[in-house]
Design an enzyme around this catalytic site. Structure first.
Site, PDB file in Angstrom:
ATOM      1  N   CYS A   2       0.824  -1.213   0.000  1.00  0.00           N
ATOM      2  CA  CYS A   2       0.000   0.000   0.000  1.00  0.00           C
ATOM      3  C   CYS A   2       0.855   1.258   0.000  1.00  0.00           C
ATOM      4  CB  CYS A   2      -0.866   0.039   1.246  1.00  0.00           C
ATOM      5  SG  CYS A   2      -1.937  -1.376   1.434  1.00  0.00           S
ATOM      6  N   ARG A  27       5.595   0.068  -6.117  1.00  0.00           N
ATOM      7  CA  ARG A  27       5.580  -0.715  -4.892  1.00  0.00           C
ATOM      8  C   ARG A  27       4.629  -1.904  -4.982  1.00  0.00           C
ATOM      9  NH1 ARG A  27       7.312   2.423  -0.381  1.00  0.00           N
ATOM     10  NH2 ARG A  27       5.941   1.224   0.937  1.00  0.00           N
ATOM     11  N   TRP A  73      -2.941  -2.716  -1.542  1.00  0.00           N
ATOM     12  CA  TRP A  73      -2.488  -4.079  -1.804  1.00  0.00           C
ATOM     13  C   TRP A  73      -3.289  -4.938  -0.833  1.00  0.00           C
ATOM     14  CZ3 TRP A  73       0.781  -7.993   0.437  1.00  0.00           C
ATOM     15  CH2 TRP A  73       1.404  -8.830  -0.490  1.00  0.00           C
ATOM     16  N   ASN A  99      -2.031   2.257   5.684  1.00  0.00           N
ATOM     17  CA  ASN A  99      -1.114   1.156   5.369  1.00  0.00           C
ATOM     18  C   ASN A  99      -0.905   0.370   6.658  1.00  0.00           C
ATOM     19  OD1 ASN A  99      -0.799   2.359   2.919  1.00  0.00           O
ATOM     20  ND2 ASN A  99       1.350   2.925   3.187  1.00  0.00           N
ATOM     21  N   GLY A 100      -0.834  -0.940   6.562  1.00  0.00           N
ATOM     22  CA  GLY A 100      -0.607  -1.755   7.753  1.00  0.00           C
ATOM     23  C   GLY A 100      -1.782  -2.681   8.003  1.00  0.00           C
ATOM     24  N   GLU A 482      20.248 -16.438  -5.277  1.00  0.00           N
ATOM     25  CA  GLU A 482      19.777 -15.153  -5.796  1.00  0.00           C
ATOM     26  C   GLU A 482      19.378 -15.284  -7.273  1.00  0.00           C
ATOM     27  OE1 GLU A 482      18.664 -12.549  -4.796  1.00  0.00           O
ATOM     28  OE2 GLU A 482      18.931 -11.031  -6.325  1.00  0.00           O
ATOM     29  N   LYS A 486      15.672 -14.366  -8.627  1.00  0.00           N
ATOM     30  CA  LYS A 486      15.392 -13.392  -9.683  1.00  0.00           C
ATOM     31  C   LYS A 486      14.512 -14.040 -10.755  1.00  0.00           C
ATOM     32  CE  LYS A 486      16.062 -10.298  -8.337  1.00  0.00           C
ATOM     33  NZ  LYS A 486      16.639 -10.215  -7.013  1.00  0.00           N
ATOM     34  N   GLU A 489      10.870 -14.708  -9.453  1.00  0.00           N
ATOM     35  CA  GLU A 489      10.004 -13.567  -9.141  1.00  0.00           C
ATOM     36  C   GLU A 489       9.586 -12.771 -10.375  1.00  0.00           C
ATOM     37  OE1 GLU A 489      11.373 -10.566  -6.298  1.00  0.00           O
ATOM     38  OE2 GLU A 489      13.413 -10.796  -6.982  1.00  0.00           O
ATOM     39  N   HIS A 505      21.965 -35.862  -2.475  1.00  0.00           N
ATOM     40  CA  HIS A 505      21.166 -36.213  -1.301  1.00  0.00           C
ATOM     41  C   HIS A 505      19.667 -36.016  -1.548  1.00  0.00           C
ATOM     42  CE1 HIS A 505      24.806 -36.792   0.984  1.00  0.00           C
ATOM     43  NE2 HIS A 505      25.245 -35.639   0.515  1.00  0.00           N
ATOM     44  N   LYS A 600       7.250  -3.843  -3.689  1.00  0.00           N
ATOM     45  CA  LYS A 600       8.641  -3.416  -3.536  1.00  0.00           C
ATOM     46  C   LYS A 600       9.073  -3.415  -2.073  1.00  0.00           C
ATOM     47  CE  LYS A 600      12.664  -2.041  -4.765  1.00  0.00           C
ATOM     48  NZ  LYS A 600      13.561  -3.121  -5.210  1.00  0.00           N
TER      49      LYS A 600
END
Ligand code: AGP
Length: 605
Positions: A2, A27, A73, A99-100, A482, A486, A489, A505, A600
């Protein structure tokens, strides 16, 4: 996640709010809305969809010089016009953006409904609008009404509130979700992220948790939740609006990958001492005696920040010979960690606002831990709450997928490892070797960027695979993690990272022509072992893309990057994997800068 914007001043608020909301689009969000106040009362517009859809829904005569806006969001209730913010009380007097997460929203809702309040939305935020409206009936000011309403609220919030009966002011409050005030000429701005303010002012004030502010066109006052006035010093943001442009690139992600020679140079600038082969890190706020007093290092961050922390742990163990490990912040704070006085805690966050990481910092501080922050956003919550740290100086990272902040964090760890090492056992000769290696990085990154076309072709070749395995050993393992992060996502291709040593294993069972492997194979003391692993994958008819310092017949394709010192190689080996993920995502037609379901800065739990 948000986003909040608000404006009070002489101008029409709606265009300023819409511009601010556009700046927050990166974001991640699913709906948007705004409210303005004028002498006749409140006007609102809310839509599921993009800020452009909201702009189209705002009529020309949507006048008011005070207003609040929001990108949502979804957490409570699906994305919809009704669930979008702002939320109003049933008399249409109070409007709130939030927000929250309000944790006792269900209980508050039941109480309000019992008193006859009819809710319009499924959101937790709507409870705030009704509560504030209830308090406003008795209160002498909007600030008092907000303060009293928040006294009964459990959870996290950054809120902005307007009152139709007090059309010249905005009240904002923060508890766990960022709120920044922007100071203009006879006008004030509010945002949850400086990106939304920067076009109008670079003079900002960050609210602390438990703080409220009242804003009018003439300025602002800040208070604690028990009504004591607080004194805040504005500071000047050193990023400007230009830093938020895409610089002519098709995507911010490609721009940010391409910026890395400069961003790495900025992280290093002024921090390498060629005389004593040490790192100057004044921001740590620690003298040599204190630096030597730590016996181990614990590194904490989320997602890619955590993976860069794994590179950091390896660097510290190798260069400073101190035990070091990295852990996801989201796990750390819930497992009742033992906080020790001789452990140096290092938290990492590009945004400086990631809720899990911030909460870990707070938990560590409660227990007396010495906490540093490796942070990109100057003045952010984690930067403020840690005892010292290292700013990355990488400039704003707009694309949801972190790239330049990742490499700059790894570079910052190399500096920290050098610093910790040189006050312990690291020899001047090894210090010099590391300093020289660090200085070579920007030019070597430029060389890697020239491989873009080769990597683009490889990404197209492999992009139709249903999934990919990423493997690496020791220094190569965080790079593999990483790389997988990438790819998944931004391209939505399933990608799994494993230590190469662990294949036998379990995951070797997955290897087949349908599941290609990206192998991170530096020319270090583990080269032969890595090449043996490639042989094992080949024997199971697995296709291999090797990223390293040489070609090998064991691999189908090879990307060869310049060699640096063994300890610094992970930084360079990451970059081809960023380009690979980027071009795979483009080939698959993905929304590269705003991948689905992601935000974000993750400012909620
Ligand atoms: C990186 O590509 C991700 N989008 C994500 O894992 C990110 O690194 C994580 O959420 C931490 O963010 P921060 O650095 O702002 O704290």
């Amino acid at each position: 996640m948000c986003g909040i914007v608000a404006y009070v001043g002489p101008k029409d608020a709606a265009p300023i709010l819409l511009e601010g909301l556009q700046r927050l689009e990166y974001r991640g969000y699913d709906s948007a809305g705004l409210a303005v106040v004028n002498a006749k009362g409140l006007k609102t517009r809310k839509v599921k969809g993009r800020v452009a859809d909201l702009a189209a829904a705002v009529p020309a005569r949507f006048k008011g010089t005070v207003g609040i806006g929001h990108t949502r969001w979804a957490t409570h209730g699906a994305p919809s016009d009704v669930n979008a913010h702002p939320h109003l009380d049933h008399e249409g007097r109070i409007a709130v953006v939030h927000n929250g997460i309000i944790e006792n929203a269900d209980e508050l809702r039941r109480r309000l409904e019992a008193d006859g309040v009819v809710f319009q939305s499924e959101t937790d935020t709507e409870t705030l609008a009704h509560l504030i409206a209830l308090m406003a009936k008795e209160a002498e000011s909007l600030e008092e009404a907000v303060r009293k309403a928040l006294a009964g609220v459990v959870g996290t919030y950054g809120i902005a509130v307007v009152d139709a009966q007090r059309p010249g002011e905005i009240v904002v409050a923060r508890n766990g979700s960022p709120i920044v005030l922007g100071i203009g000429e006879k006008e004030m701005f509010v945002a949850s992220d400086v990106a939304a303010l920067i076009r109008y002012t670079r003079q900002v004030v960050h609210l602390e948790d438990g703080e409220l502010a009242v804003l009018t066109a003439d300025g602002f006052h800040t208070f604690t939740s028990d009504a004591r006035e607080t004194a805040k010093e504005p500071f000047t943001v050193d990023w400007d609006a230009g830093h938020y442009d895409n610089g002519g690139y098709e995507h911010y992600l490609l721009k940010e990958i391409s910026e890395q020679p400069d961003t790495v140079a900025r992280t290093l600038r002024g921090r390498i001492d060629d005389r004593f082969h040490i790192a100057h890190l004044g921001g740590l706020n620690m003298d040599a005696r204190e630096t030597r007093s730590f016996r181990r290092v614990k590194i904490i961050g989320c997602g890619s920040a955590y993976y860069s922390g794994q590179i950091g742990a390896q660097l510290i163990e190798e260069l400073a010979r101190m035990p070091a490990d990295a852990e996801p912040a989201s796990e750390f704070r819930y497992r009742g960690p033992v906080v020790e006085p001789d452990t140096l805690y290092v938290t990492i966050s590009q945004s400086g606002e990631t809720y899990d990481t911030l909460a870990a910092v707070q938990e560590l501080k409660r227990k007396g831990g010495r906490v540093l922050g490796i942070v990109n956003t100057v003045g952010s919550a984690i930067a403020r709450e840690t005892d010292g740290g290292i700013y990355l100086h990488a400039g704003p990272e707009v694309s949801v997928a972190s790239t330049k902040a990742f490499t700059s964090t790894a570079v910052a760890f190399a500096l920290l490892a050098l610093h910790l090492g040189r006050v312990r056992d690291l020899s001047p000769a090894d210090g010099r070797r590391v300093c020289e290696g660090l200085r070579r990085l920007p030019e070597q990154i430029k060389e890697i960027l020239t491989l873009e076309e080769q990597i683009r072709e490889l990404a197209i070749k492999y992009a139709d695979a249903p999934g990919m395995m990423f493997v690496g050993r020791v220094r190569g393992y965080p790079v593999a993690r990483e790389g997988a992060q990438k790819l998944k996502e931004i391209s939505y291709v399933h990608a799994e990272a494993y230590p190469a040593s662990e294949l036998k294993h379990g995951p070797l069972a997955l290897i087949s022509p349908e599941l290609p492997t990206v192998a991170v194979v530096p020319d270090d003391e583990l080269l032969d072992k890595n090449l043996t692993t490639l042989g094992e994958i080949r024997a199971r008819h697995g296709r291999i893309l090797m990223v390293g310092h040489r070609t090998s017949e064991a691999a189908d394709d090879c990307v060869v990057v310049p060699k640096n010192e063994n300890e610094l190689d992970p930084i360079l080996l990451t970059i081809p994997l960023q380009l690979f993920a980027y071009h795979a995502a483009v080939a698959l037609g993905r929304d590269v800068d705003k991948p689905r379901n992601l935000a974000k800065s993750v400012t909620v739990e």
